[in-house]
Motif scaffolding. Sequence first.
Motif, PDB file in Angstrom:
ATOM      1  N   GLU A  48      -7.189   1.973  -4.899  1.00  0.00           N
ATOM      2  CA  GLU A  48      -8.221   1.668  -5.900  1.00  0.00           C
ATOM      3  C   GLU A  48      -7.619   0.927  -7.089  1.00  0.00           C
ATOM      4  OE1 GLU A  48     -11.315   4.458  -6.751  1.00  0.00           O
ATOM      5  OE2 GLU A  48     -10.746   5.679  -5.011  1.00  0.00           O
ATOM      6  N   ALA A  49      -6.448   1.348  -7.541  1.00  0.00           N
ATOM      7  CA  ALA A  49      -5.783   0.667  -8.658  1.00  0.00           C
ATOM      8  C   ALA A  49      -5.423  -0.765  -8.277  1.00  0.00           C
ATOM      9  CB  ALA A  49      -4.530   1.439  -9.074  1.00  0.00           C
ATOM     10  N   GLN A  50      -4.965  -0.967  -7.057  1.00  0.00           N
ATOM     11  CA  GLN A  50      -4.571  -2.311  -6.618  1.00  0.00           C
ATOM     12  C   GLN A  50      -5.757  -3.265  -6.534  1.00  0.00           C
ATOM     13  OE1 GLN A  50      -2.442  -1.276  -3.012  1.00  0.00           O
ATOM     14  NE2 GLN A  50      -0.492  -1.560  -4.050  1.00  0.00           N
ATOM     15  N   ARG A  51      -6.960  -2.747  -6.399  1.00  0.00           N
ATOM     16  CA  ARG A  51      -8.157  -3.599  -6.307  1.00  0.00           C
ATOM     17  C   ARG A  51      -8.754  -3.955  -7.665  1.00  0.00           C
ATOM     18  NH1 ARG A  51      -9.219  -0.394  -1.548  1.00  0.00           N
ATOM     19  NH2 ARG A  51     -10.379   1.123  -2.776  1.00  0.00           N
ATOM     20  N   GLU A  52      -8.246  -3.395  -8.728  1.00  0.00           N
ATOM     21  CA  GLU A  52      -8.804  -3.689 -10.054  1.00  0.00           C
ATOM     22  C   GLU A  52      -8.656  -5.171 -10.368  1.00  0.00           C
ATOM     23  OE1 GLU A  52      -7.381  -1.172 -13.248  1.00  0.00           O
ATOM     24  OE2 GLU A  52      -7.137   0.471 -11.821  1.00  0.00           O
ATOM     25  N   ASP A  53      -9.670  -5.713 -11.026  1.00  0.00           N
ATOM     26  CA  ASP A  53      -9.699  -7.139 -11.349  1.00  0.00           C
ATOM     27  C   ASP A  53      -8.491  -7.581 -12.170  1.00  0.00           C
ATOM     28  OD1 ASP A  53     -10.901  -9.754 -11.434  1.00  0.00           O
ATOM     29  OD2 ASP A  53     -11.437  -9.317 -13.519  1.00  0.00           O
ATOM     30  N   GLY A  54      -8.078  -6.803 -13.151  1.00  0.00           N
ATOM     31  CA  GLY A  54      -6.987  -7.205 -14.040  1.00  0.00           C
ATOM     32  C   GLY A  54      -5.600  -6.815 -13.565  1.00  0.00           C
ATOM     33  N   VAL A  55      -5.485  -6.224 -12.377  1.00  0.00           N
ATOM     34  CA  VAL A  55      -4.189  -5.818 -11.844  1.00  0.00           C
ATOM     35  C   VAL A  55      -3.592  -6.962 -11.030  1.00  0.00           C
ATOM     36  CG1 VAL A  55      -3.040  -4.271 -10.209  1.00  0.00           C
ATOM     37  CG2 VAL A  55      -4.660  -3.354 -11.846  1.00  0.00           C
ATOM     38  N   LYS A  56      -2.398  -7.383 -11.434  1.00  0.00           N
ATOM     39  CA  LYS A  56      -1.701  -8.438 -10.709  1.00  0.00           C
ATOM     40  C   LYS A  56      -0.748  -7.865  -9.660  1.00  0.00           C
ATOM     41  CE  LYS A  56      -0.673 -12.111 -13.175  1.00  0.00           C
ATOM     42  NZ  LYS A  56      -0.015 -12.960 -14.199  1.00  0.00           N
ATOM     43  N   LEU A  57      -0.200  -6.687  -9.951  1.00  0.00           N
ATOM     44  CA  LEU A  57       0.723  -6.017  -9.034  1.00  0.00           C
ATOM     45  C   LEU A  57       0.755  -4.547  -9.417  1.00  0.00           C
ATOM     46  CD1 LEU A  57       2.910  -6.495  -6.789  1.00  0.00           C
ATOM     47  CD2 LEU A  57       4.566  -6.658  -8.635  1.00  0.00           C
ATOM     48  N   PHE A  58       0.701  -3.669  -8.418  1.00  0.00           N
ATOM     49  CA  PHE A  58       0.726  -2.233  -8.698  1.00  0.00           C
ATOM     50  C   PHE A  58       1.471  -1.559  -7.560  1.00  0.00           C
ATOM     51  CE2 PHE A  58      -0.439   1.936  -9.884  1.00  0.00           C
ATOM     52  CZ  PHE A  58      -1.056   1.903 -11.128  1.00  0.00           C
ATOM     53  N   LEU A  59       2.648  -1.029  -7.868  1.00  0.00           N
ATOM     54  CA  LEU A  59       3.490  -0.389  -6.869  1.00  0.00           C
ATOM     55  C   LEU A  59       3.864   1.014  -7.333  1.00  0.00           C
ATOM     56  CD1 LEU A  59       5.962  -3.358  -6.289  1.00  0.00           C
ATOM     57  CD2 LEU A  59       3.967  -2.779  -4.897  1.00  0.00           C
ATOM     58  N   ILE A  60       3.912   1.938  -6.393  1.00  0.00           N
ATOM     59  CA  ILE A  60       4.377   3.293  -6.685  1.00  0.00           C
ATOM     60  C   ILE A  60       5.423   3.643  -5.632  1.00  0.00           C
ATOM     61  CG2 ILE A  60       3.795   5.724  -6.961  1.00  0.00           C
ATOM     62  CD1 ILE A  60       0.888   4.868  -7.502  1.00  0.00           C
ATOM     63  N   SER A  61       6.554   4.157  -6.086  1.00  0.00           N
ATOM     64  CA  SER A  61       7.638   4.549  -5.190  1.00  0.00           C
ATOM     65  C   SER A  61       8.006   5.997  -5.446  1.00  0.00           C
ATOM     66  CB  SER A  61       8.876   3.684  -5.418  1.00  0.00           C
ATOM     67  OG  SER A  61       8.570   2.327  -5.167  1.00  0.00           O
ATOM     68  N   ARG A  62       8.577   6.607  -4.419  1.00  0.00           N
ATOM     69  CA  ARG A  62       9.059   7.988  -4.524  1.00  0.00           C
ATOM     70  C   ARG A  62      10.562   7.966  -4.296  1.00  0.00           C
ATOM     71  NH1 ARG A  62       6.297  13.035  -1.196  1.00  0.00           N
ATOM     72  NH2 ARG A  62       7.275  14.701  -2.410  1.00  0.00           N
ATOM     73  N   ALA A  63      11.311   8.636  -5.154  1.00  0.00           N
ATOM     74  CA  ALA A  63      12.773   8.628  -5.072  1.00  0.00           C
ATOM     75  C   ALA A  63      13.241   9.231  -3.748  1.00  0.00           C
ATOM     76  CB  ALA A  63      13.380   9.389  -6.242  1.00  0.00           C
ATOM     77  N   THR A  64      14.218   8.576  -3.133  1.00  0.00           N
ATOM     78  CA  THR A  64      14.745   9.076  -1.859  1.00  0.00           C
ATOM     79  C   THR A  64      15.667  10.270  -2.061  1.00  0.00           C
ATOM     80  OG1 THR A  64      16.504   7.433  -1.963  1.00  0.00           O
ATOM     81  CG2 THR A  64      14.537   6.850  -0.706  1.00  0.00           C
ATOM     82  N   ASP A  65      16.353  10.325  -3.189  1.00  0.00           N
ATOM     83  CA  ASP A  65      17.297  11.427  -3.427  1.00  0.00           C
ATOM     84  C   ASP A  65      16.670  12.612  -4.166  1.00  0.00           C
ATOM     85  OD1 ASP A  65      17.057  10.022  -5.798  1.00  0.00           O
ATOM     86  OD2 ASP A  65      19.153  10.236  -6.338  1.00  0.00           O
ATOM     87  N   ASN A  66      15.467  12.406  -4.725  1.00  0.00           N
ATOM     88  CA  ASN A  66      14.745  13.502  -5.390  1.00  0.00           C
ATOM     89  C   ASN A  66      13.251  13.242  -5.224  1.00  0.00           C
ATOM     90  OD1 ASN A  66      13.551  15.397  -6.997  1.00  0.00           O
ATOM     91  ND2 ASN A  66      14.755  14.960  -8.821  1.00  0.00           N
TER      92      ASN A  66
END
Length: 111
Positions: A45-63
Amino acid sequence: MNHYATQKSISDAVDGGGLLVVAQWEAKPGEADRIAGILDRFLPEAQREDGVKLFLISRATDNPAQFLFYELFRDEAAFKAHQESAHFKTYIAGEALPLLAKRERAQYAML
């Protein structure tokens, strides 16, 4: 967490600058998987927002309790609209934030 691709390249996203927001979260003990599930529903949903050019979420591999957000908005107004969106209020403010032990956020102007 699932990953979502967009049709634009990173070079397309950063073209013209914008407001970059980088956030780091750390889940309270035992809440990381619950947060990941919330973010799985929130991210597309965040990635589809009109004013969003890029939206990434990552989860740490070590924690796996740590999450990194990399968000590029067209401008400050787009960022404010994001924070006022129904999905932000529901998933982030309403569900995820109470499960956090730590939240840090910084804003940057794209060069």
